[in-house]
Scaffold this active site. Sequence first.
Site, mmCIF file in Angstrom:
data_model
loop_
_atom_site.group_PDB
_atom_site.id
_atom_site.type_symbol
_atom_site.label_atom_id
_atom_site.label_comp_id
_atom_site.label_asym_id
_atom_site.label_seq_id
_atom_site.Cartn_x
_atom_site.Cartn_y
_atom_site.Cartn_z
ATOM 1 N N ASP A 28 17.011 -65.392 -6.944
ATOM 2 C CA ASP A 28 17.574 -64.207 -7.607
ATOM 3 C C ASP A 28 16.606 -63.044 -7.384
ATOM 4 O OD1 ASP A 28 18.239 -62.222 -9.686
ATOM 5 O OD2 ASP A 28 19.582 -63.773 -10.440
ATOM 6 N N GLU A 87 28.009 -60.136 -13.664
ATOM 7 C CA GLU A 87 27.686 -59.059 -12.732
ATOM 8 C C GLU A 87 28.332 -59.261 -11.368
ATOM 9 O OE1 GLU A 87 23.375 -58.403 -12.526
ATOM 10 O OE2 GLU A 87 23.664 -57.625 -10.500
ATOM 11 N N HIS A 92 28.377 -68.793 -9.545
ATOM 12 C CA HIS A 92 27.001 -69.181 -9.248
ATOM 13 C C HIS A 92 26.355 -69.820 -10.466
ATOM 14 C CE1 HIS A 92 27.101 -64.952 -10.504
ATOM 15 N NE2 HIS A 92 25.954 -65.175 -11.118
ATOM 16 N N HIS A 94 22.666 -70.371 -12.247
ATOM 17 C CA HIS A 94 21.264 -69.951 -12.305
ATOM 18 C C HIS A 94 20.400 -71.176 -12.598
ATOM 19 C CE1 HIS A 94 21.968 -65.491 -12.882
ATOM 20 N NE2 HIS A 94 23.129 -65.926 -13.333
HETATM 21 P P1 5GP Z 1 25.530 -62.741 -13.291
HETATM 22 O O1 5GP Z 1 26.728 -62.425 -12.429
HETATM 23 O O2 5GP Z 1 25.274 -64.212 -13.409
HETATM 24 O O3 5GP Z 1 25.640 -62.080 -14.648
HETATM 25 O O4 5GP Z 1 24.261 -62.088 -12.608
HETATM 26 C C1 5GP Z 1 24.162 -62.015 -11.220
HETATM 27 C C2 5GP Z 1 22.746 -62.306 -10.784
HETATM 28 O O5 5GP Z 1 22.667 -62.073 -9.391
HETATM 29 C C3 5GP Z 1 21.683 -61.418 -11.448
HETATM 30 O O6 5GP Z 1 20.672 -62.242 -12.017
HETATM 31 C C4 5GP Z 1 21.148 -60.552 -10.302
HETATM 32 O O7 5GP Z 1 19.751 -60.306 -10.398
HETATM 33 C C5 5GP Z 1 21.495 -61.364 -9.068
HETATM 34 N N1 5GP Z 1 21.805 -60.530 -7.905
HETATM 35 C C6 5GP Z 1 22.666 -59.488 -7.860
HETATM 36 N N2 5GP Z 1 22.710 -58.959 -6.627
HETATM 37 C C7 5GP Z 1 21.847 -59.691 -5.875
HETATM 38 C C8 5GP Z 1 21.460 -59.625 -4.493
HETATM 39 O O8 5GP Z 1 21.906 -58.779 -3.717
HETATM 40 N N3 5GP Z 1 20.566 -60.544 -4.070
HETATM 41 C C9 5GP Z 1 20.042 -61.499 -4.900
HETATM 42 N N4 5GP Z 1 19.170 -62.367 -4.382
HETATM 43 N N5 5GP Z 1 20.395 -61.590 -6.197
HETATM 44 C C10 5GP Z 1 21.281 -60.690 -6.685
#
Ligand code: 5GP
Length: 129
Positions: A28, A87, A92, A94
Amino acid sequence: MTIFSRIIAGEIPCYKVAEDDRFFAFLDINPVNWGHTLVVPKEETDYIFDLDDKSLGDMMVFAKKVASAMKKTLPCRKIGVAVLGLEVPHAHIHLVPIQNEGDMDFRNKIANPDPEKMKEIAAGIAANL
Ligand code: 5GP
């Protein structure tokens, strides 16, 4: 195409940890703790519980392998598991190395993580798979 599909396709760089024909794991970019890894299916589905049963099960088994390599690589008590998906609309999991509850506080991310350290961690996990 989601940002994660673009990462999987190699269009956007990432700190890759693991890959097979159906799943992909990478760090991440805004980790809540060092080694914070995302496990994603190559197939694009937004909500994790919309995956079919086999894909969901196989994804968790893939995550288990990655978590085992993470535990060998990073100092931690356990690998915490979380699903948010608020987001990025691409399912996915974590995986976060944790010593205590606070290590999984998603409101408290490491700002501007050092690229060299991220590279080293990803390579370290990959070497322990
Ligand atoms: P969620 O969708 O689970 O709420 O959060 C998405 C996660 O993806 C976040 O922790 C964010 O830091 C990570 N993330 C978002 N865009 C990118 C990216 O372009 N590259 C990487 N490696 N992680 C990302």
